[in-house]
Design a protein around this motif. Structure first.
Motif, PDB file in Angstrom:
ATOM      1  N   PRO A  13       4.718  -5.313  14.492  1.00  0.00           N
ATOM      2  CA  PRO A  13       3.842  -6.450  14.201  1.00  0.00           C
ATOM      3  C   PRO A  13       4.352  -7.217  12.973  1.00  0.00           C
ATOM      4  N   PRO A  14       4.697  -8.501  13.128  1.00  0.00           N
ATOM      5  CA  PRO A  14       5.204  -9.275  11.987  1.00  0.00           C
ATOM      6  C   PRO A  14       4.318  -9.238  10.739  1.00  0.00           C
ATOM      7  N   PRO A  15       2.977  -9.219  10.863  1.00  0.00           N
ATOM      8  CA  PRO A  15       2.189  -9.151   9.617  1.00  0.00           C
ATOM      9  C   PRO A  15       2.505  -7.915   8.776  1.00  0.00           C
ATOM     10  N   PHE A  16       2.895  -6.822   9.434  1.00  0.00           N
ATOM     11  CA  PHE A  16       3.217  -5.603   8.687  1.00  0.00           C
ATOM     12  C   PHE A  16       4.484  -5.772   7.852  1.00  0.00           C
ATOM     13  N   LEU A  17       5.413  -6.563   8.334  1.00  0.00           N
ATOM     14  CA  LEU A  17       6.635  -6.831   7.563  1.00  0.00           C
ATOM     15  C   LEU A  17       6.284  -7.592   6.286  1.00  0.00           C
ATOM     16  N   TYR A  18       5.456  -8.629   6.422  1.00  0.00           N
ATOM     17  CA  TYR A  18       5.020  -9.389   5.251  1.00  0.00           C
ATOM     18  C   TYR A  18       4.258  -8.467   4.286  1.00  0.00           C
ATOM     19  N   LEU A  19       3.298  -7.715   4.807  1.00  0.00           N
ATOM     20  CA  LEU A  19       2.478  -6.856   3.963  1.00  0.00           C
ATOM     21  C   LEU A  19       3.315  -5.774   3.278  1.00  0.00           C
ATOM     22  N   GLY A  20       4.204  -5.137   4.023  1.00  0.00           N
ATOM     23  CA  GLY A  20       5.034  -4.084   3.445  1.00  0.00           C
ATOM     24  C   GLY A  20       5.896  -4.586   2.300  1.00  0.00           C
ATOM     25  N   ALA A  21       6.542  -5.732   2.498  1.00  0.00           N
ATOM     26  CA  ALA A  21       7.398  -6.287   1.450  1.00  0.00           C
ATOM     27  C   ALA A  21       6.570  -6.707   0.239  1.00  0.00           C
ATOM     28  N   LEU A  22       5.411  -7.282   0.476  1.00  0.00           N
ATOM     29  CA  LEU A  22       4.542  -7.700  -0.633  1.00  0.00           C
ATOM     30  C   LEU A  22       4.125  -6.489  -1.464  1.00  0.00           C
ATOM     31  N   THR A  47      -2.609 -21.721  -8.358  1.00  0.00           N
ATOM     32  CA  THR A  47      -1.530 -21.979  -7.393  1.00  0.00           C
ATOM     33  C   THR A  47      -1.565 -20.958  -6.272  1.00  0.00           C
ATOM     34  N   GLY A  48      -1.720 -19.697  -6.641  1.00  0.00           N
ATOM     35  CA  GLY A  48      -1.795 -18.633  -5.644  1.00  0.00           C
ATOM     36  C   GLY A  48      -2.961 -18.817  -4.690  1.00  0.00           C
ATOM     37  N   ALA A  49      -4.115 -19.181  -5.234  1.00  0.00           N
ATOM     38  CA  ALA A  49      -5.298 -19.385  -4.393  1.00  0.00           C
ATOM     39  C   ALA A  49      -5.099 -20.551  -3.433  1.00  0.00           C
ATOM     40  N   LEU A  50      -4.499 -21.622  -3.915  1.00  0.00           N
ATOM     41  CA  LEU A  50      -4.242 -22.788  -3.058  1.00  0.00           C
ATOM     42  C   LEU A  50      -3.308 -22.422  -1.900  1.00  0.00           C
ATOM     43  N   LEU A  51      -2.219 -21.718  -2.206  1.00  0.00           N
ATOM     44  CA  LEU A  51      -1.283 -21.296  -1.165  1.00  0.00           C
ATOM     45  C   LEU A  51      -1.934 -20.314  -0.197  1.00  0.00           C
ATOM     46  N   PHE A  52      -2.716 -19.391  -0.731  1.00  0.00           N
ATOM     47  CA  PHE A  52      -3.395 -18.410   0.100  1.00  0.00           C
ATOM     48  C   PHE A  52      -4.348 -19.093   1.082  1.00  0.00           C
ATOM     49  N   VAL A  53      -5.160 -19.993   0.593  1.00  0.00           N
ATOM     50  CA  VAL A  53      -6.134 -20.687   1.452  1.00  0.00           C
ATOM     51  C   VAL A  53      -5.420 -21.533   2.504  1.00  0.00           C
ATOM     52  N   ASN A  93       6.276 -22.488  14.446  1.00  0.00           N
ATOM     53  CA  ASN A  93       5.964 -21.136  13.965  1.00  0.00           C
ATOM     54  C   ASN A  93       4.801 -21.152  12.979  1.00  0.00           C
ATOM     55  N   SER A  94       3.696 -21.706  13.413  1.00  0.00           N
ATOM     56  CA  SER A  94       2.529 -21.864  12.540  1.00  0.00           C
ATOM     57  C   SER A  94       2.031 -20.551  11.957  1.00  0.00           C
ATOM     58  N   MET A  95       1.983 -19.516  12.770  1.00  0.00           N
ATOM     59  CA  MET A  95       1.460 -18.244  12.258  1.00  0.00           C
ATOM     60  C   MET A  95       2.393 -17.643  11.208  1.00  0.00           C
ATOM     61  N   TYR A  96       3.695 -17.694  11.453  1.00  0.00           N
ATOM     62  CA  TYR A  96       4.640 -17.126  10.490  1.00  0.00           C
ATOM     63  C   TYR A  96       4.686 -17.954   9.210  1.00  0.00           C
ATOM     64  N   LEU A  97       4.576 -19.257   9.341  1.00  0.00           N
ATOM     65  CA  LEU A  97       4.510 -20.106   8.148  1.00  0.00           C
ATOM     66  C   LEU A  97       3.227 -19.819   7.373  1.00  0.00           C
ATOM     67  N   GLY A  98       2.113 -19.656   8.087  1.00  0.00           N
ATOM     68  CA  GLY A  98       0.854 -19.300   7.429  1.00  0.00           C
ATOM     69  C   GLY A  98       0.961 -17.975   6.691  1.00  0.00           C
ATOM     70  N   MET A  99       1.578 -16.984   7.340  1.00  0.00           N
ATOM     71  CA  MET A  99       1.765 -15.674   6.690  1.00  0.00           C
ATOM     72  C   MET A  99       2.636 -15.810   5.442  1.00  0.00           C
ATOM     73  N   ALA A 100       3.668 -16.643   5.516  1.00  0.00           N
ATOM     74  CA  ALA A 100       4.540 -16.848   4.359  1.00  0.00           C
ATOM     75  C   ALA A 100       3.776 -17.501   3.206  1.00  0.00           C
ATOM     76  N   VAL A 102       0.472 -17.281   2.689  1.00  0.00           N
ATOM     77  CA  VAL A 102      -0.439 -16.255   2.170  1.00  0.00           C
ATOM     78  C   VAL A 102       0.328 -15.294   1.261  1.00  0.00           C
ATOM     79  N   TYR A 103       1.484 -14.857   1.713  1.00  0.00           N
ATOM     80  CA  TYR A 103       2.339 -13.954   0.926  1.00  0.00           C
ATOM     81  C   TYR A 103       2.692 -14.603  -0.411  1.00  0.00           C
ATOM     82  N   ALA A 104       3.182 -15.832  -0.373  1.00  0.00           N
ATOM     83  CA  ALA A 104       3.569 -16.529  -1.607  1.00  0.00           C
ATOM     84  C   ALA A 104       2.365 -16.674  -2.530  1.00  0.00           C
ATOM     85  N   GLY A 105       1.217 -17.003  -1.963  1.00  0.00           N
ATOM     86  CA  GLY A 105       0.008 -17.142  -2.768  1.00  0.00           C
ATOM     87  C   GLY A 105      -0.361 -15.849  -3.465  1.00  0.00           C
TER      88      GLY A 105
END
Length: 157
Positions: A13-22, A47-53, A93-100, A102-105
């Motif tokens: 699951p791609p979200p696990f890759l983002y979460l694991g690295a974070l 800045t983090g909150a804006l990117l996360f949202v 790739n809307s979902m992967y961009l969204g995950m990125a 959230v990760y950056a935020g």
């Protein structure tokens, strides 16, 4: 994760890759001298909150669109159609961009420069191990319809 035969063949699951690295990056902050961006915490949190949202909104909009259209969200399951509306008008790739986002935020909001730096490795892995497989699968399944969409809409943004 069970991989369906009619799918992109993504095995994790791609979200696990983002979460694991974070989590790895944030944990590494405790053991490495570089522990801060050196910026006022209020600016980092804002800045983090804006990117996360923004990222969460994009992910939710994309997943909601998939559900409304009746196609599967996980790349280990069959795709029944190509989503071309909503956020998919601007990025394939809307979902992967969204995950990125959230990760950056989270990395910025938690003042984690190491975690933030790991995002580039995550994006390389997502590009080569997930998106490349999805694009081959969609092109084989939908042919010219997908090739036209691919020519009109950027991969990321």
């Amino acid at each position: 994760m069970a991989v369906e035969p009619d799918s992109a063949g993504v095995r994790f699951p791609p979200p696990f890759l983002y979460l694991g690295a974070l989590l790895l990056g944030l944990a590494a902050e405790r053991f490495v001298a570089l522990r801060s961006f050196g910026i006022d915490w209020r600016l980092l949190v804002a800045t983090g909150a804006l990117l996360f949202v923004a990222g969460a909104a994009m992910m939710l909009a994309a997943a909601g669109l998939f559900r409304r259209l009746g196609t599967n969200v996980p790349p280990s399951q069959p795709t029944t159609l190509i989503a071309t509306t909503g956020p998919y008008r601007w990025t394939r790739n809307s979902m992967y961009l969204g995950m990125a986002l959230v990760y950056a935020g989270l990395a910025i909001g938690f003042d984690g420069p190491i975690a933030f730096a790991l995002l580039s490795l995550v994006l390389i892995a997502i590009q080569t191990q997930v998106i490349a497989r999805e694009e081959r699968y969609l092109e084989a399944k939908f042919g010219d319809d997908y090739r036209r969409y691919k020519a009109e809409v950027r991969r990321w943004f």
